[in-house]
Design an enzyme around this catalytic site. Sequence first.
Site, PDB file in Angstrom:
ATOM      1  N   GLY A   1      13.601  11.203  -5.551  1.00 30.95           N
ATOM      2  CA  GLY A   1      13.272  12.642  -4.817  1.00 30.95           C
ATOM      3  C   GLY A   1      12.613  12.783  -3.592  1.00 30.95           C
ATOM      4  N   THR A   2      11.675  13.362  -3.424  1.00 25.72           N
ATOM      5  CA  THR A   2      11.011  13.725  -2.427  1.00 25.72           C
ATOM      6  C   THR A   2      10.356  12.206  -1.628  1.00 25.72           C
ATOM      7  OG1 THR A   2       9.020  14.136  -3.579  1.00 25.72           O
ATOM      8  CG2 THR A   2      10.684  15.941  -2.921  1.00 25.72           C
ATOM      9  N   LEU A   3      10.322  11.089  -2.572  1.00 23.76           N
ATOM     10  CA  LEU A   3       9.711  10.024  -2.207  1.00 23.76           C
ATOM     11  C   LEU A   3      10.601   9.058  -1.225  1.00 23.76           C
ATOM     12  CD1 LEU A   3       7.407   8.983  -5.321  1.00 23.76           C
ATOM     13  CD2 LEU A   3       6.740   9.931  -3.152  1.00 23.76           C
TER      14      LEU A   3
ATOM     15  N   GLU B   1       2.709  13.297  -9.047  1.00 21.26           N
ATOM     16  CA  GLU B   1       3.769  13.445  -9.619  1.00 21.26           C
ATOM     17  C   GLU B   1       3.277  14.185 -11.087  1.00 21.26           C
ATOM     18  OE1 GLU B   1       6.556  13.383  -8.687  1.00 21.26           O
ATOM     19  OE2 GLU B   1       6.387  12.098  -7.040  1.00 21.26           O
TER      20      GLU B   1
HETATM   21  N1  PCA Z   1       9.264  12.618  -6.473  1.00 20.30           N
HETATM   22  C1  PCA Z   1       9.472  11.582  -7.226  1.00 20.30           C
HETATM   23  C2  PCA Z   1       9.989  12.207  -8.617  1.00 20.30           C
HETATM   24  C3  PCA Z   1      10.834  13.574  -8.141  1.00 20.30           C
HETATM   25  C4  PCA Z   1      10.141  13.618  -6.832  1.00 20.30           C
HETATM   26  O1  PCA Z   1      10.337  14.374  -5.999  1.00 20.30           O
HETATM   27  C5  PCA Z   1      10.631  10.683  -6.637  1.00 20.30           C
HETATM   28  O2  PCA Z   1      11.050  10.811  -5.347  1.00 20.30           O
HETATM   29  O3  PCA Z   1      11.150   9.794  -7.376  1.00 20.30           O
END
Ligand code: PCA
Length: 121
Positions: A8-10, A75
């Site tokens: 996701g955002t990471l 998280e």
């Molecule tokens: N960050 C974590 C979990 C969901 C999010 O947005 C990721 O990127 O894996």
Amino acid sequence: MTLIFVYGTLMRGGQNHHYLAQQQFIGPARTRPGFTLYSLGAYPGMVASTDQQHAVNGEIWSVDEPTLKKLDDLEGVAEQLYARQPISLAPPCAQQTVQTYIYLRDLSGRPHLGANWQSSR
Ligand code: PCA
């Protein structure tokens, strides 16, 4: 060092990617079938799926201990927003022991995304 699967955002280009800026990128990867993504708005949540056709695309990163702590804070692991747990990846990464963040809260009414976060924005 800990290997972590991010979806996701990471990920590179993602809103929280700066947390991984000094860490080591290992490569793109995909989960084994049995996982899927939902949108929580600004970020996705991955959960187990009973539909074995679903899998999730992401990236493997090698992170140091201080970074792992920061990621757990980000998280909401202590608040049980996500749990960090081992996940099985599809070949060619299937032998790697990798952890990921699994979403723990209610998903009713949340849009189902399927395999990708990036392409759905
Ligand atoms: N960050 C974590 C979990 C969901 C999010 O947005 C990721 O990127 O894996």
